[in-house]
Design a protein around this motif. Structure first.
Motif, PDB file in Angstrom:
ATOM      1  N   LEU A  77      38.902  53.729  36.614  1.00 48.44           N
ATOM      2  CA  LEU A  77      39.472  52.391  36.803  1.00 48.44           C
ATOM      3  C   LEU A  77      39.763  51.735  35.461  1.00 48.44           C
ATOM      4  O   LEU A  77      40.749  51.005  35.312  1.00 48.44           O
ATOM      5  N   ASP A  78      38.916  51.988  34.460  1.00 48.80           N
ATOM      6  CA  ASP A  78      39.171  51.454  33.123  1.00 48.80           C
ATOM      7  C   ASP A  78      40.448  52.069  32.546  1.00 48.80           C
ATOM      8  O   ASP A  78      41.248  51.395  31.895  1.00 48.80           O
ATOM      9  N   TRP A 289      42.144  43.777  48.081  1.00 44.09           N
ATOM     10  CA  TRP A 289      40.939  44.508  48.483  1.00 44.09           C
ATOM     11  C   TRP A 289      39.719  43.592  48.414  1.00 44.09           C
ATOM     12  O   TRP A 289      38.889  43.574  49.333  1.00 44.09           O
ATOM     13  N   ILE A 290      39.613  42.802  47.338  1.00 44.64           N
ATOM     14  CA  ILE A 290      38.510  41.839  47.202  1.00 44.64           C
ATOM     15  C   ILE A 290      38.570  40.818  48.335  1.00 44.64           C
ATOM     16  O   ILE A 290      37.551  40.465  48.942  1.00 44.64           O
ATOM     17  N   ALA A 291      39.769  40.340  48.653  1.00 41.66           N
ATOM     18  CA  ALA A 291      39.914  39.330  49.706  1.00 41.66           C
ATOM     19  C   ALA A 291      39.522  39.873  51.072  1.00 41.66           C
ATOM     20  O   ALA A 291      38.980  39.147  51.909  1.00 41.66           O
ATOM     21  N   PHE A 357      30.535  48.674  47.560  1.00 38.72           N
ATOM     22  CA  PHE A 357      29.864  47.797  46.617  1.00 38.72           C
ATOM     23  C   PHE A 357      30.028  48.304  45.185  1.00 38.72           C
ATOM     24  O   PHE A 357      30.154  47.515  44.250  1.00 38.72           O
ATOM     25  N   GLU A 358      30.013  49.619  44.998  1.00 37.36           N
ATOM     26  CA  GLU A 358      30.285  50.190  43.675  1.00 37.36           C
ATOM     27  C   GLU A 358      31.664  49.769  43.177  1.00 37.36           C
ATOM     28  O   GLU A 358      31.828  49.352  42.031  1.00 37.36           O
ATOM     29  N   PHE A 359      32.646  49.904  44.051  1.00 35.91           N
ATOM     30  CA  PHE A 359      34.023  49.574  43.680  1.00 35.91           C
ATOM     31  C   PHE A 359      34.135  48.092  43.316  1.00 35.91           C
ATOM     32  O   PHE A 359      34.823  47.721  42.357  1.00 35.91           O
ATOM     33  N   TYR A 360      33.454  47.252  44.067  1.00 35.75           N
ATOM     34  CA  TYR A 360      33.435  45.808  43.796  1.00 35.75           C
ATOM     35  C   TYR A 360      32.827  45.504  42.428  1.00 35.75           C
ATOM     36  O   TYR A 360      33.406  44.750  41.626  1.00 35.75           O
ATOM     37  N   LEU A 361      31.679  46.085  42.119  1.00 32.02           N
ATOM     38  CA  LEU A 361      31.015  45.795  40.854  1.00 32.02           C
ATOM     39  C   LEU A 361      31.827  46.303  39.659  1.00 32.02           C
ATOM     40  O   LEU A 361      31.985  45.598  38.659  1.00 32.02           O
ATOM     41  N   VAL A 362      32.354  47.511  39.772  1.00 35.78           N
ATOM     42  CA  VAL A 362      33.151  48.075  38.681  1.00 35.78           C
ATOM     43  C   VAL A 362      34.444  47.293  38.495  1.00 35.78           C
ATOM     44  O   VAL A 362      34.808  46.901  37.376  1.00 35.78           O
ATOM     45  N   GLY A 363      35.154  47.049  39.594  1.00 37.28           N
ATOM     46  CA  GLY A 363      36.408  46.314  39.497  1.00 37.28           C
ATOM     47  C   GLY A 363      36.221  44.914  38.945  1.00 37.28           C
ATOM     48  O   GLY A 363      37.033  44.430  38.143  1.00 37.28           O
ATOM     49  N   SER A 364      35.134  44.258  39.347  1.00 30.47           N
ATOM     50  CA  SER A 364      34.867  42.903  38.858  1.00 30.47           C
ATOM     51  C   SER A 364      34.556  42.907  37.368  1.00 30.47           C
ATOM     52  O   SER A 364      35.032  42.050  36.613  1.00 30.47           O
ATOM     53  N   GLU A 365      33.757  43.874  36.933  1.00 26.94           N
ATOM     54  CA  GLU A 365      33.447  43.953  35.502  1.00 26.94           C
ATOM     55  C   GLU A 365      34.719  44.156  34.682  1.00 26.94           C
ATOM     56  O   GLU A 365      34.917  43.519  33.639  1.00 26.94           O
ATOM     57  N   LEU A 366      35.601  45.031  35.165  1.00 24.36           N
ATOM     58  CA  LEU A 366      36.838  45.287  34.431  1.00 24.36           C
ATOM     59  C   LEU A 366      37.778  44.084  34.463  1.00 24.36           C
ATOM     60  O   LEU A 366      38.581  43.896  33.544  1.00 24.36           O
TER      61      LEU A 366
END
Length: 430
Positions: A77-78, A289-291, A357-366
């Motif tokens: 994702l990065d 996706w977040i929404a 939840f993994e995808f949420y945390l990674v995407g949010s950090e990025l």
């Protein structure tokens, strides 16, 4: 193929090696570094990625229809984020963004009932998830890393002190309203450390029960109360208002209502501090996706969208601070804790939830590292003369409080360990 054409346009630096459902392999981008790889397992996922990647990428990962090389979700994702910063884009990006912008008022029409459902969607999850991911005080918002190297517990404590310094809690007994109080950590901290009389408002039944229990167990029920009520229905004037991580759920249709309410609830010499996620690159839209999966009805506004409403409310914006990479570090620490307990969490939920939840945390950090997200804190007053002329008083109050807590060797955030509600054990893994 549509997806291949989209990847040619997206990947400017690379290579990105993609294995397609038919077994064919193709590399996109130029150069040797950075590099990433992924495998698409189904033609359905391939078609959806071509049409709406902002939604389909997360869904395909949740469903196991896409795998990243060496299981490196963050790295892949990065890689995609870096390419978007280099000007790479999906052919439909601008069109889909225009559609999302047109839908904002509808998607964020957060009535009281809808707000309650939105909050329950994320905050009424099984308590064991948050007990292993967050700090001991259950602070589910951006921590404060003034030196960049604090532990999560210390950084969340410093966040509370930092916000308290802006509230000007210069005498005990001040009435404070905490809008969006979470599990009660901020309200209890202000009562315990400053002698404030705090009312916390939440729309989460799960958070309400935990917060009330904590107040009772800490012997603070005479100073702190928690209510299951929408801020729009509160009508008691107070000396101070604090809101941390709640404004993202207000909705652009309701910004005027929010700030008009803040003004009507503040006494003449009152002070409010609002802390929220924002964006540095101007108005936008919430990732679809977040929404859909994480924060329905949510939106992180640009400061320009907020200030245009504040200016019309009659409130003074007496201080504005931008916190840039603090939330990126917070999310990194949450992600590390989640990863450590991931195997145990699959027994609470399932593999699909954990991937979500993994995808949420990674995407949010990025979003904070690459895509222009940040946090803003705005201090508001009704009277131009309420706070001192220079902001030095905040830093002085912050230093005094941290020094006093250190000198008495206090660790108040550990004083009453959180236990999961409904009789569940707090720790699901050691």
């Amino acid at each position: 193929m549509i997806l291949e054409a989209a990847l040619e346009r997206l990947v400017k630096i690379g290579p990105l090696t993609v294995t397609f459902p038919d077994g064919s392999v193709k590399a996109f981008g130029t150069g040797e570094e950075p590099r990433a790889s992924l495998a698409i397992r189904s033609t359905l996922a391939q078609r959806r990625l071509a049409r709406n990647p902002a939604l389909a990428l997360g869904e395909a990962y949740m469903d196991g229809e896409i795998e990243f090389g060496d299981g490196d979700l963050f790295g892949t994702l990065d890689f995609l984020a870096m390419n978007s910063m280099e000007g790479g884009s999906h052919p439909f990006d601008k069109l889909m963004e225009k559609v999302r912008r047109l839908r904002r008022n509808l998607d964020q029409f957060n009535t009281t009932g809808r707000s309650r459902r939105n909050v329950a969607h994320h905050y009424d999850l099984d308590d064991r998830l948050y007990s292993v991911m967050l700090d001991h005080d259950r602070q589910y918002s951006c921590a404060y890393f003034p030196d960049g190297d604090a532990t999560l517990e210390d950084a969340q404590l410093k966040k509370k002190v930092h916000i308290a310094s802006k509230l000007m809690l210069d005498r005990p007994g001040l009435e404070v309203l905490d809008i969006g109080c979470g599990w009660g950590g901020m309200a209890l901290f202000l009562a315990r450390e400053y002698g404030a009389r705090v009312t916390g408002l939440t729309l989460s039944q799960e958070q309400l029960s935990v917060a009330r229990r904590r107040a009772f167990e800490e012997g603070l029920s005479d100073l702190v109360s928690f209510e299951l009520i929408d801020y729009r229905n509160w009508d008691h004037k107070v000396d101070r208002i604090v809101s941390v991580g709640m404004f993202e759920h207000v909705g652009i249709n309701h910004y005027k209502t929010f700030f008009d309410k803040v003004k009507s609830l503040l006494r003449d010499d009152g002070v409010a501090v609002i802390h929220a996620i924002g964006r540095a690159d101007g108005p936008g839209s919430t990732n679809p996706w977040i929404a859909k999966y994480i924060f329905p009805g949510g939106y992180s506004p640009a400061v320009s969208e907020v200030m245009s409403v504040v200016e019309k409310s009659g409130l003074w914006a007496t201080d504005i601070e931008i916190l840039r990479l603090h939330y990126a570090r917070t999310l990194e620490l949450w992600r590390e804790r989640f990863d450590r307990h991931r195997a145990a969490l699959t027994t609470v939920y399932d593999e699909r939830f954990c991937r979500m939840f993994e995808f949420y945390l990674v995407g949010s950090e990025l979003a904070f590292r690459r895509w222009g997200h940040m946090n803003w804190q705005i201090q508001l007053t009704k009277d131009v003369a309420t706070v001192p002329l220079a902001r030095d008083y905040m830093a002085a109050a912050e230093r005094r409080k941290l020094a006093s807590m250190t000198s008495r060797d206090a660790t108040p955030i550990h004083a009453v360990p959180l236990r999961a509600s409904h009789g569940r054990s707090e720790q699901i893994a050691q």
